[in-house]
Design a protein around this motif. Sequence first.
Motif, PDB file in Angstrom:
ATOM      1  N   ARG B 117       0.780  -1.232   0.000  1.00 45.37           N
ATOM      2  CA  ARG B 117       0.000   0.000   0.000  1.00 45.37           C
ATOM      3  C   ARG B 117       0.816   1.288   0.000  1.00 45.37           C
ATOM      4  O   ARG B 117       0.257   2.366  -0.198  1.00 45.37           O
ATOM      5  N   ALA B 118       2.141   1.192   0.251  1.00 53.04           N
ATOM      6  CA  ALA B 118       2.927   2.436   0.304  1.00 53.04           C
ATOM      7  C   ALA B 118       3.348   2.873  -1.096  1.00 53.04           C
ATOM      8  O   ALA B 118       3.583   2.046  -1.978  1.00 53.04           O
ATOM      9  N   LYS B 119       3.405   4.187  -1.273  1.00 51.95           N
ATOM     10  CA  LYS B 119       3.917   4.744  -2.535  1.00 51.95           C
ATOM     11  C   LYS B 119       5.393   4.414  -2.707  1.00 51.95           C
ATOM     12  O   LYS B 119       6.122   4.329  -1.715  1.00 51.95           O
ATOM     13  N   LEU B 120       5.840   4.344  -3.930  1.00 57.19           N
ATOM     14  CA  LEU B 120       7.269   4.125  -4.174  1.00 57.19           C
ATOM     15  C   LEU B 120       8.092   5.242  -3.536  1.00 57.19           C
ATOM     16  O   LEU B 120       9.157   5.017  -2.969  1.00 57.19           O
ATOM     17  N   ALA B 121       7.562   6.473  -3.601  1.00 60.65           N
ATOM     18  CA  ALA B 121       8.294   7.617  -3.036  1.00 60.65           C
ATOM     19  C   ALA B 121       8.511   7.456  -1.534  1.00 60.65           C
ATOM     20  O   ALA B 121       9.553   7.846  -0.999  1.00 60.65           O
ATOM     21  N   TYR B 373       8.669   6.875  13.560  1.00 60.23           N
ATOM     22  CA  TYR B 373       7.323   7.454  13.526  1.00 60.23           C
ATOM     23  C   TYR B 373       7.381   8.932  13.134  1.00 60.23           C
ATOM     24  O   TYR B 373       6.659   9.387  12.239  1.00 60.23           O
ATOM     25  N   VAL B 374       8.272   9.661  13.798  1.00 61.34           N
ATOM     26  CA  VAL B 374       8.389  11.096  13.516  1.00 61.34           C
ATOM     27  C   VAL B 374       8.865  11.330  12.078  1.00 61.34           C
ATOM     28  O   VAL B 374       8.326  12.172  11.351  1.00 61.34           O
ATOM     29  N   LEU B 375       9.872  10.539  11.664  1.00 61.19           N
ATOM     30  CA  LEU B 375      10.390  10.706  10.292  1.00 61.19           C
ATOM     31  C   LEU B 375       9.306  10.408   9.261  1.00 61.19           C
ATOM     32  O   LEU B 375       9.139  11.147   8.280  1.00 61.19           O
ATOM     33  N   LEU B 376       8.539   9.350   9.514  1.00 62.25           N
ATOM     34  CA  LEU B 376       7.493   8.988   8.557  1.00 62.25           C
ATOM     35  C   LEU B 376       6.388  10.044   8.512  1.00 62.25           C
ATOM     36  O   LEU B 376       5.837  10.331   7.449  1.00 62.25           O
ATOM     37  N   LEU B 377       6.097  10.604   9.679  1.00 64.50           N
ATOM     38  CA  LEU B 377       5.105  11.686   9.702  1.00 64.50           C
ATOM     39  C   LEU B 377       5.576  12.852   8.840  1.00 64.50           C
ATOM     40  O   LEU B 377       4.807  13.439   8.080  1.00 64.50           O
ATOM     41  N   TYR B 381       3.968  14.306   5.319  1.00 61.80           N
ATOM     42  CA  TYR B 381       3.631  15.714   5.089  1.00 61.80           C
ATOM     43  C   TYR B 381       4.271  16.214   3.793  1.00 61.80           C
ATOM     44  O   TYR B 381       3.615  16.833   2.960  1.00 61.80           O
ATOM     45  N   VAL B 382       5.536  15.873   3.624  1.00 62.10           N
ATOM     46  CA  VAL B 382       6.278  16.410   2.471  1.00 62.10           C
ATOM     47  C   VAL B 382       5.786  15.816   1.144  1.00 62.10           C
ATOM     48  O   VAL B 382       5.587  16.541   0.172  1.00 62.10           O
ATOM     49  N   ILE B 383       5.602  14.507   1.106  1.00 62.14           N
ATOM     50  CA  ILE B 383       5.193  13.921  -0.187  1.00 62.14           C
ATOM     51  C   ILE B 383       3.676  13.740  -0.269  1.00 62.14           C
ATOM     52  O   ILE B 383       3.164  13.026  -1.126  1.00 62.14           O
ATOM     53  N   LYS B 384       2.967  14.383   0.607  1.00 67.43           N
ATOM     54  CA  LYS B 384       1.498  14.384   0.605  1.00 67.43           C
ATOM     55  C   LYS B 384       0.911  12.977   0.659  1.00 67.43           C
ATOM     56  O   LYS B 384       0.200  12.540  -0.241  1.00 67.43           O
ATOM     57  N   LEU B 386       1.646   8.880   2.555  1.00 64.85           N
ATOM     58  CA  LEU B 386       2.564   7.748   2.384  1.00 64.85           C
ATOM     59  C   LEU B 386       1.960   6.684   1.478  1.00 64.85           C
ATOM     60  O   LEU B 386       2.660   5.854   0.919  1.00 64.85           O
ATOM     61  N   ARG B 387       0.626   6.755   1.352  1.00 66.82           N
ATOM     62  CA  ARG B 387      -0.076   5.628   0.768  1.00 66.82           C
ATOM     63  C   ARG B 387      -0.614   5.953  -0.622  1.00 66.82           C
ATOM     64  O   ARG B 387      -0.971   7.097  -0.898  1.00 66.82           O
ATOM     65  N   VAL B 388      -0.713   4.932  -1.464  1.00 67.26           N
ATOM     66  CA  VAL B 388      -1.301   5.119  -2.793  1.00 67.26           C
ATOM     67  C   VAL B 388      -2.816   5.319  -2.641  1.00 67.26           C
ATOM     68  O   VAL B 388      -3.374   5.074  -1.576  1.00 67.26           O
ATOM     69  N   THR B 389      -3.468   5.751  -3.712  1.00 65.41           N
ATOM     70  CA  THR B 389      -4.926   5.937  -3.638  1.00 65.41           C
ATOM     71  C   THR B 389      -5.620   4.573  -3.619  1.00 65.41           C
ATOM     72  O   THR B 389      -5.012   3.551  -3.928  1.00 65.41           O
ATOM     73  N   GLU B 390      -6.900   4.616  -3.279  1.00 64.56           N
ATOM     74  CA  GLU B 390      -7.664   3.381  -3.203  1.00 64.56           C
ATOM     75  C   GLU B 390      -7.679   2.655  -4.555  1.00 64.56           C
ATOM     76  O   GLU B 390      -7.520   1.436  -4.622  1.00 64.56           O
ATOM     77  N   GLU B 391      -7.874   3.435  -5.623  1.00 67.41           N
ATOM     78  CA  GLU B 391      -7.917   2.838  -6.971  1.00 67.41           C
ATOM     79  C   GLU B 391      -6.585   2.165  -7.277  1.00 67.41           C
ATOM     80  O   GLU B 391      -6.540   1.053  -7.807  1.00 67.41           O
ATOM     81  N   GLU B 392      -5.497   2.862  -6.940  1.00 67.75           N
ATOM     82  CA  GLU B 392      -4.172   2.306  -7.227  1.00 67.75           C
ATOM     83  C   GLU B 392      -3.928   1.026  -6.436  1.00 67.75           C
ATOM     84  O   GLU B 392      -3.370   0.062  -6.939  1.00 67.75           O
ATOM     85  N   GLU B 393      -4.386   1.044  -5.201  1.00 72.76           N
ATOM     86  CA  GLU B 393      -4.194  -0.140  -4.360  1.00 72.76           C
ATOM     87  C   GLU B 393      -4.951  -1.336  -4.946  1.00 72.76           C
ATOM     88  O   GLU B 393      -4.470  -2.465  -4.920  1.00 72.76           O
ATOM     89  N   ILE B 394      -6.139  -1.044  -5.501  1.00 70.84           N
ATOM     90  CA  ILE B 394      -6.950  -2.125  -6.045  1.00 70.84           C
ATOM     91  C   ILE B 394      -6.362  -2.691  -7.343  1.00 70.84           C
ATOM     92  O   ILE B 394      -6.283  -3.906  -7.509  1.00 70.84           O
ATOM     93  N   ILE B 395      -5.886  -1.812  -8.229  1.00 75.28           N
ATOM     94  CA  ILE B 395      -5.290  -2.372  -9.460  1.00 75.28           C
ATOM     95  C   ILE B 395      -3.911  -2.972  -9.173  1.00 75.28           C
ATOM     96  O   ILE B 395      -3.407  -3.780  -9.939  1.00 75.28           O
TER      97      ILE B 395
END
Lengths: 323, 433
Positions: B117-121, B373-377, B381-384, B386-395
Amino acid sequence: MTDYTYSELKEYRQQRIVLASKDHFELNRLHDELMIKAVEISIERVKEELGEPPTSFCFFVMGSAGRFEQSVWSDQDHGIIFKENSKLAQNYFLRLGKEIAQGLFITGYPLCDGGVMAGNPLWCKSLNEWSVQIKNWINEPSWETIRHLLIFMDGRSLAGEDLFIKELKQEACSLIHKDHLLARMLDNTMLLKKGVGLLGQFLTETHGPHSGLLNIKEKALYPYINAVRILALKECITESSTLSRLQKLSEESIPTSKRLLYEKQFYQLLNFRLLFGDHSNYDSGHFLLVSKLSTHQKKEVKDIIKNGPHLYQFVRKLVEKEP
Amino acid sequence: MNTAFLLNSLWVMVSSVLVILMIGGFILLETGSTRMKNAGHIAGKTILAFGISSIVFWAVGFGLIFGKGNALIGLSKFLYSGYDIGGIQLSGSVFFMFQLAFAGISLTVAFGGFAERAKLASYLVFALLFSVFVYPPIAHWIWGGGWLSEYGQQDFAGSTVVHLTGAMAALAATILLKPRIGKFNKDGSANQLDGHNQVFTALSVLLLWVGWFGFNAGSTLSADAGFFGFVSLNTNLAAAAGTISALIISWIVLGKADVPMMLNGSLAGLVAITASCGFVETLAAVVIGLIAGVLVFYSIRFFEKKGIDDPIFALSVHGTAGVWGTLSTGFFATKELATIGKPGLFYGGGFEQLGVQALGVAASGLYAFLVSYVLLLAVKYVIKGLRVTEEEEIIGLDMSEHGSYGYPELLHSENLKGDQKFNSAETKKAIIQ
């Protein structure tokens, strides 16, 4: 001409089902009444559309309906046997089969996932074709054909010529004996799911929407149903319900004391399912909320579950002794 | 140049290669335990993570761990150029390669919590941050002459440094990412999102098991007296015991011999013995493995009950077993083998070493969790997000993050339509119409 519709039947069902659900036999009598009425409407409708049936026929139910063991919710399993074979007859009864499926669906019986319904050519045939089909199933047994055979043997007529299904079942039974197929048929249903663990705990569902509940269908009812079906076949008993099959078994197949015990336990299971299942929908009806059981009832259910495999082993030995 | 130096260098180089091959084990483990639509992505990002971790380790990681500094962090030996390092009896660059491999493994463990579920970024940025701010400080505390090593903290090959650190970062990630779509029902009950290939998962365990001989036995950093043989022996025994006990406990409690659970038991045995492999007797190794197999079973159920989605069980296999492994020397370390610290509780050392071990677990675990935890937070924030969108997760992330499926024949749309022929709804329709 019937003067009510499927939707009215559905309403009738809704009015009556809660009260009927307190007793296993009353509930199944209600199911029979509903299904017969739905079939009557279907027959009338098809008559209006295509005229009188071209030949006599038998509409029969299988699965839990065939065994007179339906819970509050139960899906459809049915077929048609018609007497004289013709293209016209085949089209007529396939149409009738589809109408019945739709009618039962509206009345409150979900469609069968496996397509065991009279609108499917596999389950809607003339007497002769049925006879050939059953011979083929037996002559070339595969996992699937044995599955079909097991389903068929739970058949019970609901409308039309009762004799058709009885004759076919007798015929099938003698062929099964001739080909020594009983052990193979038992193997087909051999996958027993454990209901009680090594520490004597209930093995409830660990995942999914029924987490924490006990699948009483797979873990308790099936071993009894499957083992008793084989015992009944051994004696060619055409009865289709597990309880009446047990009642008809001879002392030779099973000692009376054991027979009475299994009868009592199976009936108890059916009642537990009615009392402690969540009957708000089809899926949840087979799951027992074990936390609601009293200590005594828990012990009872565990004993019943543990006895299932014993009965199975007993039947296996008996079948393997067959020449 | 003496023979010992050559042999040590050769042995540790072989071990480095074995540890790097464990990355291959993790590729099979993670892809096997997850769904087809994410397989290419998961396999690819594991290699990518090792690439990033290697460069960062060379630039700063190694220096932060082994450089001259204070009790909290090292501050020299950056941009390491291959020179020999004082105080060790092997080639400096071999030692570097061995340490680099460990840093890579810890990051790979952490990424277990990101799966499906996490973005590549998110992976890219966190790989960098973890390799600078999370792993090196803890490695410095215990192995680089930092404050925990002064207490005599025993962690032979890294139950805490590598595995617990990675697992705590995974925990932070999985909490922030939230469960995968479909993992939990509205009433809180969990669904089984089965992995797509149990054969991969089993092969991964074998690959990791073999790689672990490099991980543990290589941590002797020496061929002297063949002590690496004894460490291998302990490692193998614990893995074997964990395999058996996890299978037995799942059979007793669930009534079935669950294969994925058994495989997690092998890994838990390996993770647990990692801290203690050089400090305990063989019988203790068996006991440590047996307990790890049982612990991992209950730990997996615990996290699931708490509504925490841990796709490849990193929290239980590396976290829970890592904690147990680190504490285990506090019970089982013997007088003869405890070259660092004191003997354990059962070997006349009293509670002292157990206390040190608990302190190490608490400090390292807490640090790894909080900082991650702090770094991921911040990354969120920076890359808007951590997670891909629902549609992306489904495909699937193969398609959304990389534009092609790892299993193209199986997942392309036309074939998906073919699948629906067997869909019961369709069958039903055909029969009533």
